[in-house]
Design a protein around this motif. Structure first.
Motif, mmCIF file in Angstrom:
data_model
loop_
_atom_site.group_PDB
_atom_site.id
_atom_site.type_symbol
_atom_site.label_atom_id
_atom_site.label_comp_id
_atom_site.label_asym_id
_atom_site.label_seq_id
_atom_site.Cartn_x
_atom_site.Cartn_y
_atom_site.Cartn_z
ATOM 1 N N UNK A 1 37.749 -79.369 2.804
ATOM 2 C CA UNK A 1 37.088 -80.346 1.953
ATOM 3 C C UNK A 1 37.623 -81.732 2.292
ATOM 4 N N UNK A 2 36.726 -82.661 2.511
ATOM 5 C CA UNK A 2 37.128 -84.021 2.840
ATOM 6 C C UNK A 2 37.752 -84.671 1.613
ATOM 7 N N UNK A 3 38.914 -85.245 1.819
ATOM 8 C CA UNK A 3 39.645 -85.836 0.700
ATOM 9 C C UNK A 3 38.948 -87.060 0.120
ATOM 10 N N UNK A 4 38.168 -87.769 0.940
ATOM 11 C CA UNK A 4 37.574 -89.000 0.465
ATOM 12 C C UNK A 4 36.116 -88.848 0.047
ATOM 13 N N UNK A 5 35.592 -87.643 0.051
ATOM 14 C CA UNK A 5 34.199 -87.442 -0.336
ATOM 15 C C UNK A 5 34.051 -87.660 -1.836
ATOM 16 N N UNK A 6 33.049 -88.420 -2.183
ATOM 17 C CA UNK A 6 32.749 -88.683 -3.589
ATOM 18 C C UNK A 6 31.618 -87.743 -3.996
ATOM 19 N N UNK A 7 31.707 -87.202 -5.198
ATOM 20 C CA UNK A 7 30.693 -86.289 -5.722
ATOM 21 C C UNK A 7 29.943 -86.978 -6.845
ATOM 22 N N UNK A 8 28.766 -87.557 -6.536
ATOM 23 C CA UNK A 8 28.002 -88.176 -7.619
ATOM 24 C C UNK A 8 27.491 -87.108 -8.564
ATOM 25 N N UNK A 9 27.579 -87.388 -9.857
ATOM 26 C CA UNK A 9 27.074 -86.428 -10.845
ATOM 27 C C UNK A 9 26.780 -87.126 -12.150
ATOM 28 N N UNK A 10 25.899 -86.503 -12.906
ATOM 29 C CA UNK A 10 25.589 -87.008 -14.232
ATOM 30 C C UNK A 10 26.700 -86.590 -15.188
ATOM 31 N N UNK A 11 26.709 -87.185 -16.355
ATOM 32 C CA UNK A 11 27.689 -86.803 -17.374
ATOM 33 C C UNK A 11 27.510 -85.323 -17.716
ATOM 34 N N UNK A 12 26.239 -84.888 -17.873
ATOM 35 C CA UNK A 12 25.967 -83.482 -18.180
ATOM 36 C C UNK A 12 26.483 -82.561 -17.084
ATOM 37 N N UNK A 13 26.277 -82.964 -15.833
ATOM 38 C CA UNK A 13 26.756 -82.160 -14.710
ATOM 39 C C UNK A 13 28.265 -82.018 -14.713
ATOM 40 N N UNK A 15 30.224 -82.251 -17.373
ATOM 41 C CA UNK A 15 30.579 -81.405 -18.520
ATOM 42 C C UNK A 15 30.393 -79.929 -18.168
ATOM 43 N N UNK A 16 29.290 -79.599 -17.494
ATOM 44 C CA UNK A 16 29.038 -78.202 -17.110
ATOM 45 C C UNK A 16 30.105 -77.690 -16.153
ATOM 46 N N UNK A 17 30.511 -78.530 -15.197
ATOM 47 C CA UNK A 17 31.580 -78.113 -14.284
ATOM 48 C C UNK A 17 32.896 -77.911 -15.030
ATOM 49 N N UNK A 18 33.193 -78.798 -15.969
ATOM 50 C CA UNK A 18 34.421 -78.662 -16.760
ATOM 51 C C UNK A 18 34.394 -77.375 -17.585
ATOM 52 N N UNK A 19 33.225 -77.052 -18.145
ATOM 53 C CA UNK A 19 33.097 -75.811 -18.922
ATOM 54 C C UNK A 19 33.256 -74.590 -18.025
ATOM 55 N N UNK A 70 38.550 -79.975 -7.217
ATOM 56 C CA UNK A 70 38.389 -81.021 -6.208
ATOM 57 C C UNK A 70 37.181 -81.903 -6.544
ATOM 58 N N UNK A 71 36.048 -81.268 -6.879
ATOM 59 C CA UNK A 71 34.846 -82.041 -7.205
ATOM 60 C C UNK A 71 35.066 -82.927 -8.430
ATOM 61 N N UNK A 72 35.748 -82.393 -9.440
ATOM 62 C CA UNK A 72 35.996 -83.187 -10.643
ATOM 63 C C UNK A 72 36.946 -84.342 -10.358
ATOM 64 N N UNK A 73 37.921 -84.103 -9.496
ATOM 65 C CA UNK A 73 38.875 -85.164 -9.137
ATOM 66 C C UNK A 73 38.158 -86.327 -8.447
ATOM 67 N N UNK A 109 19.867 -85.235 -8.520
ATOM 68 C CA UNK A 109 21.250 -85.153 -8.994
ATOM 69 C C UNK A 109 22.185 -85.059 -7.792
ATOM 70 N N UNK A 110 23.484 -85.146 -8.053
ATOM 71 C CA UNK A 110 24.456 -84.940 -6.993
ATOM 72 C C UNK A 110 24.443 -83.483 -6.553
ATOM 73 N N UNK A 111 24.910 -83.237 -5.353
ATOM 74 C CA UNK A 111 24.887 -81.887 -4.783
ATOM 75 C C UNK A 111 25.609 -80.878 -5.669
ATOM 76 N N UNK A 112 26.626 -81.308 -6.379
ATOM 77 C CA UNK A 112 27.419 -80.396 -7.201
ATOM 78 C C UNK A 112 26.622 -79.789 -8.351
#
Length: 160
Positions: A1-13, A15-19, A70-73, A109-112
């Protein structure tokens, strides 16, 4: 996983990943540990398919936990404050149609958080790439591996 990759996501997205992460860490891990304990009680581990299955699932879950962390970070919450209301961007729902066809509607949405079956396509998909930055009533060419096609943007809605 690339350390500098940014994961665009909505607030809902996000929250779902955190859950999902919370469920994996608290519930799923405990269930797998219990399955491993039960499988060990069957004896010889070299021919124990239940044990192998539980260990495989444990590896998958641990990998998923690391991926989500990683994605959340590196998550970047989408903000469309400086974007025109009629411009296609990540976080917006866009409708478009090919000449002679029915309109299709997707949320970009973001890929995530992409889920094409729910109408959410990744900003990295060919359709989204072709639409991003264009405005309502524009006709754009979508470039795909199977060929190019023209669509007219018929609606743009901000979901944020």
């Amino acid at each position: 996983m690339a350390e500098d990759k940014v994961y665009p996501m909505t607030v809902d997205g996000k929250v779902k990943l955190e859950e999902e992460l919370e469920t994996l860490k608290t519930k799923t891990r405990a269930e797998i540990i219990n399955r491993i304990k039960i499988a060990r009680s069957y004896g010889d581990l070299s021919e124990n398919s239940e044990y192998e299955s539980a260990k495989d699932e444990q590896s998958f879950v641990e990998g998923r936990v690391k991926t989500i962390e990683h994605m959340l970070h590196y998550a970047e919450i989408i903000d469309n404050a400086g974007i025109d209301d009629d411009e296609v961007s990540v976080g917006k729902t866009v409708s478009f149609m090919e000449p002679g066809e029915e309109a299709e509607t997707y949320t970009i949405v973001g890929a995530a958080e992409a889920d094409p079956m729910s109408g959410k396509i990744s900003n990295e998909s060919p359709i989204a790439k072709g639409l991003l930055g264009h405005k309502l009533n524009e006709t754009v060419t979508i470039e795909t591996p199977n060929g190019n096609f023209d669509v007219k943007i018929t609606d743009v809605k901000d979901n944020l």
